[in-house]
Design a protein around this motif. Structure first.
Motif, PDB file in Angstrom:
ATOM      1  N   ASN A 186       8.063   4.366  71.045  1.00  0.00           N
ATOM      2  CA  ASN A 186       6.859   3.691  71.477  1.00  0.00           C
ATOM      3  C   ASN A 186       5.812   4.088  70.595  1.00  0.00           C
ATOM      4  OD1 ASN A 186       8.243   2.100  73.332  1.00  0.00           O
ATOM      5  ND2 ASN A 186       7.651   3.586  74.946  1.00  0.00           N
ATOM      6  N   ASP A 187       5.753   5.406  70.054  1.00  0.00           N
ATOM      7  CA  ASP A 187       4.770   5.804  69.105  1.00  0.00           C
ATOM      8  C   ASP A 187       4.960   5.213  67.569  1.00  0.00           C
ATOM      9  OD1 ASP A 187       3.946   7.531  71.082  1.00  0.00           O
ATOM     10  OD2 ASP A 187       5.010   9.264  70.277  1.00  0.00           O
ATOM     11  N   ILE A 188       5.896   4.110  67.274  1.00  0.00           N
ATOM     12  CA  ILE A 188       6.001   3.659  66.152  1.00  0.00           C
ATOM     13  C   ILE A 188       5.643   2.294  66.381  1.00  0.00           C
ATOM     14  CG2 ILE A 188       7.485   3.152  64.201  1.00  0.00           C
ATOM     15  CD1 ILE A 188       9.233   5.289  64.995  1.00  0.00           C
ATOM     16  N   SER A 189       4.575   1.757  65.656  1.00  0.00           N
ATOM     17  CA  SER A 189       4.080   0.394  65.916  1.00  0.00           C
ATOM     18  C   SER A 189       5.107  -0.802  65.205  1.00  0.00           C
ATOM     19  CB  SER A 189       2.722   0.376  65.420  1.00  0.00           C
ATOM     20  OG  SER A 189       2.481   0.467  64.113  1.00  0.00           O
ATOM     21  N   CYS A 190       5.046  -1.672  65.558  1.00  0.00           N
ATOM     22  CA  CYS A 190       6.106  -2.976  65.217  1.00  0.00           C
ATOM     23  C   CYS A 190       5.507  -3.613  63.981  1.00  0.00           C
ATOM     24  CB  CYS A 190       6.458  -3.911  66.179  1.00  0.00           C
ATOM     25  SG  CYS A 190       7.798  -5.071  65.739  1.00  0.00           S
ATOM     26  N   THR A 191       5.995  -3.596  62.872  1.00  0.00           N
ATOM     27  CA  THR A 191       5.503  -4.153  61.803  1.00  0.00           C
ATOM     28  C   THR A 191       6.122  -5.429  61.066  1.00  0.00           C
ATOM     29  OG1 THR A 191       6.110  -2.342  60.429  1.00  0.00           O
ATOM     30  CG2 THR A 191       3.879  -1.939  61.363  1.00  0.00           C
ATOM     31  N   SER A 192       5.616  -5.909  60.243  1.00  0.00           N
ATOM     32  CA  SER A 192       6.387  -6.860  59.368  1.00  0.00           C
ATOM     33  C   SER A 192       7.512  -6.445  58.437  1.00  0.00           C
ATOM     34  CB  SER A 192       5.478  -7.976  58.615  1.00  0.00           C
ATOM     35  OG  SER A 192       4.882  -6.998  57.461  1.00  0.00           O
ATOM     36  N   ARG A 193       8.429  -7.171  58.023  1.00  0.00           N
ATOM     37  CA  ARG A 193       9.524  -7.059  57.272  1.00  0.00           C
ATOM     38  C   ARG A 193       8.897  -6.209  55.898  1.00  0.00           C
ATOM     39  NH1 ARG A 193      12.355  -9.945  54.841  1.00  0.00           N
ATOM     40  NH2 ARG A 193      11.327 -11.962  55.045  1.00  0.00           N
ATOM     41  N   LYS A 194       7.804  -6.438  55.417  1.00  0.00           N
ATOM     42  CA  LYS A 194       7.532  -6.055  53.993  1.00  0.00           C
ATOM     43  C   LYS A 194       6.412  -5.057  54.090  1.00  0.00           C
ATOM     44  CE  LYS A 194       7.547 -10.705  52.057  1.00  0.00           C
ATOM     45  NZ  LYS A 194       6.626 -11.664  51.339  1.00  0.00           N
ATOM     46  N   ALA A 195       6.472  -4.367  55.297  1.00  0.00           N
ATOM     47  CA  ALA A 195       5.514  -3.054  55.508  1.00  0.00           C
ATOM     48  C   ALA A 195       6.186  -1.777  54.876  1.00  0.00           C
ATOM     49  CB  ALA A 195       5.145  -2.712  56.799  1.00  0.00           C
ATOM     50  N   ARG A 196       5.366  -0.573  54.516  1.00  0.00           N
ATOM     51  CA  ARG A 196       5.980   0.580  53.928  1.00  0.00           C
ATOM     52  C   ARG A 196       6.230   1.233  54.898  1.00  0.00           C
ATOM     53  NH1 ARG A 196       1.824   3.137  50.065  1.00  0.00           N
ATOM     54  NH2 ARG A 196       0.797   4.029  52.268  1.00  0.00           N
ATOM     55  N   GLY A 197       5.588   1.240  55.990  1.00  0.00           N
ATOM     56  CA  GLY A 197       6.028   2.419  57.259  1.00  0.00           C
ATOM     57  C   GLY A 197       5.067   3.400  57.228  1.00  0.00           C
ATOM     58  N   VAL A 198       5.239   4.315  58.226  1.00  0.00           N
ATOM     59  CA  VAL A 198       4.095   5.264  58.793  1.00  0.00           C
ATOM     60  C   VAL A 198       5.134   6.766  58.737  1.00  0.00           C
ATOM     61  CG1 VAL A 198       2.816   3.908  60.164  1.00  0.00           C
ATOM     62  CG2 VAL A 198       4.613   5.030  61.257  1.00  0.00           C
ATOM     63  N   VAL A 199       4.448   7.853  58.921  1.00  0.00           N
ATOM     64  CA  VAL A 199       4.957   9.010  58.817  1.00  0.00           C
ATOM     65  C   VAL A 199       5.683   9.288  59.998  1.00  0.00           C
ATOM     66  CG1 VAL A 199       4.509  11.557  58.413  1.00  0.00           C
ATOM     67  CG2 VAL A 199       3.401  10.010  57.103  1.00  0.00           C
ATOM     68  N   LEU A 200       6.833   9.511  60.157  1.00  0.00           N
ATOM     69  CA  LEU A 200       7.717  10.020  61.392  1.00  0.00           C
ATOM     70  C   LEU A 200       7.800  11.452  61.273  1.00  0.00           C
ATOM     71  CD1 LEU A 200      10.804   7.489  60.897  1.00  0.00           C
ATOM     72  CD2 LEU A 200       8.649   7.267  62.294  1.00  0.00           C
ATOM     73  N   ILE A 201       8.040  12.293  60.522  1.00  0.00           N
ATOM     74  CA  ILE A 201       8.019  13.787  60.524  1.00  0.00           C
ATOM     75  C   ILE A 201       7.548  14.247  59.170  1.00  0.00           C
ATOM     76  CG2 ILE A 201      10.446  13.735  59.088  1.00  0.00           C
ATOM     77  CD1 ILE A 201      11.076  16.138  60.793  1.00  0.00           C
ATOM     78  N   ASN A 202       6.792  15.540  59.550  1.00  0.00           N
ATOM     79  CA  ASN A 202       5.969  16.270  58.544  1.00  0.00           C
ATOM     80  C   ASN A 202       7.067  17.084  57.672  1.00  0.00           C
ATOM     81  OD1 ASN A 202       3.922  17.406  57.029  1.00  0.00           O
ATOM     82  ND2 ASN A 202       3.033  18.403  58.439  1.00  0.00           N
ATOM     83  N   LEU A 203       7.234  16.949  56.317  1.00  0.00           N
ATOM     84  CA  LEU A 203       8.429  17.704  55.718  1.00  0.00           C
ATOM     85  C   LEU A 203       7.500  18.625  54.669  1.00  0.00           C
ATOM     86  CD1 LEU A 203      10.368  14.660  54.432  1.00  0.00           C
ATOM     87  CD2 LEU A 203      10.934  16.113  56.224  1.00  0.00           C
ATOM     88  N   SER A 204       8.271  19.974  54.420  1.00  0.00           N
ATOM     89  CA  SER A 204       7.703  20.889  53.446  1.00  0.00           C
ATOM     90  C   SER A 204       8.205  20.438  52.132  1.00  0.00           C
ATOM     91  CB  SER A 204       8.391  22.278  53.959  1.00  0.00           C
ATOM     92  OG  SER A 204      10.066  22.034  53.868  1.00  0.00           O
ATOM     93  N   ASN A 205       7.936  21.178  51.216  1.00  0.00           N
ATOM     94  CA  ASN A 205       8.210  20.921  49.726  1.00  0.00           C
ATOM     95  C   ASN A 205       9.772  21.057  49.235  1.00  0.00           C
ATOM     96  OD1 ASN A 205       5.561  20.862  49.133  1.00  0.00           O
ATOM     97  ND2 ASN A 205       5.527  23.083  48.647  1.00  0.00           N
TER      98      ASN A 205
END
Length: 332
Positions: free
Chosen positions: A303-322
């Protein structure tokens, strides 16, 4: 004196006809997470170990990973069932989950060759959880080159220590994913470049184990299939990319076509979000497990991820290290 004080009627019943008990009758049914590394270390731990975090967090350690190793697969199941392991040689092996010991978060697991009779250079590429071998259900197997195959689920009922041939593979091809489906279900295939194709499961005939399958998705150079999704209702899909990004979109947004096509755009990828690594079907209020190459696990609410169109790039799901990459996601 003791007899007069404690001599009451028997509270238990002694019967001669008793049910034959098996080892799994003494195992408590719980939701578990199976983690598999690229070098073949496998472990099981309780799903309740991980609490829901906010999207974009760092997560916590789930498996000890050697510098030369990384997490390759993740599966959510329970202790009452069978784990079907599909290998790089196109064979399938079985693990009784009630016999599989639980591990702590910081352990590295056990070598899978201690559980399965794998040949030299043979690796497990995909895992499938099976509760029962129902006759009118099917297993769909897809390879990296877009070849898909449909087999009856009861084909895998007979277990062999040396494994059973599940599919014949072309040179340099390997099994990517396997899912159980009904005749009325829809099949969706996803490529690393963000392309998606959706078709009816009945478009593919049921085959024998000694066959290669048919073309499910037509791929370009440097393209390969990363996920297979089975759906029977208008749910959502989460597409995750290697740099920790992801997006949620409606399954109905993807047109129904015939197998063998090139597909349509499912997510716009670039250097920032990276190629697609895994795709998962979700419903409202589901949680999602994310695991990185370093063994860091995060549990977030879809529910924390908003529903977007097929062409969207997306949002950050997890913070990654180097140099850390997102490797797998699973609904829980």
């Amino acid at each position: 004196q003791i007899k007069n004080k404690f001599g009451d009627k028997r509270r238990t019943e002694i019967v001669s006809d008793t049910k034959k008990l098996e080892s799994k009758d003494f195992v408590y049914k719980e939701s578990v997470i199976i983690i598999l590394s690229k070098l073949g270390y496998i472990k099981s731990q309780l799903s309740k170990t991980y609490k829901v975090q906010k999207r974009g967090g760092k997560g916590k350690i789930s498996i000890f990973i050697k510098p030369s190793d990384c997490v390759s697969n993740l599966l959510v199941c329970d202790t009452y069932g069978m784990l079907l392991c599909f290998s790089s040689f196109g064979k399938v092996y079985w693990i009784d989950l009630y016999k599989f010991p639980l591990s702590s978060r910081t352990s590295k697991g056990i070598p899978i060759i201690n559980l399965l009779n794998l040949k030299k250079n043979e690796n497990v590429n995909s895992m499938l959880f099976v509760k029962s071998y129902e006759k009118f259900k099917y297993v769909f197997i897809v390879t990296s080159k877009g070849i898909i195959k449909k087999l009856s689920l009861d084909e895998f009922k007979t277990q062999r220590n040396n494994g059973l041939i599940a599919t014949l593979l072309e040179p340099d091809d390997y099994v990517v994913d396997a899912k159980i489906a009904k005749p009325s279900d829809m099949i969706m295939l996803f490529s690393n470049t963000g392309k998606v194709i959706k078709f009816a499961s009945k478009d593919i005939r049921c085959m024998s184990r000694i066959s290669k399958g048919v073309r499910g998705m037509r791929l370009f150079d440097n393209e390969y299939v990363v996920s297979l999704v089975v759906t029977d209702k208008p749910d959502y899909i989460i597409i995750a990319t290697k740099n920790g990004f992801g997006k949620k979109s409606k399954i109905d947004d993807y047109p129904l076509t015939r197998r063998g096509g090139k597909g349509v755009l499912g997510i716009r990828i670039n250097n920032k979000n990276g190629n697609v690594v895994k795709v998962e079907k979700v419903s409202m209020d589901d949680d999602l497990l994310l695991i990185t190459s370093n063994g860091i696990m995060s549990r977030i609410s879809t529910n924390d991820i908003s529903c977007t169109s097929r062409k969207a790039r997306g949002v950050v799901l997890i913070n990654l290290s180097n140099e850390e990459k997102l490797t797998c996601i699973k609904k829980i």
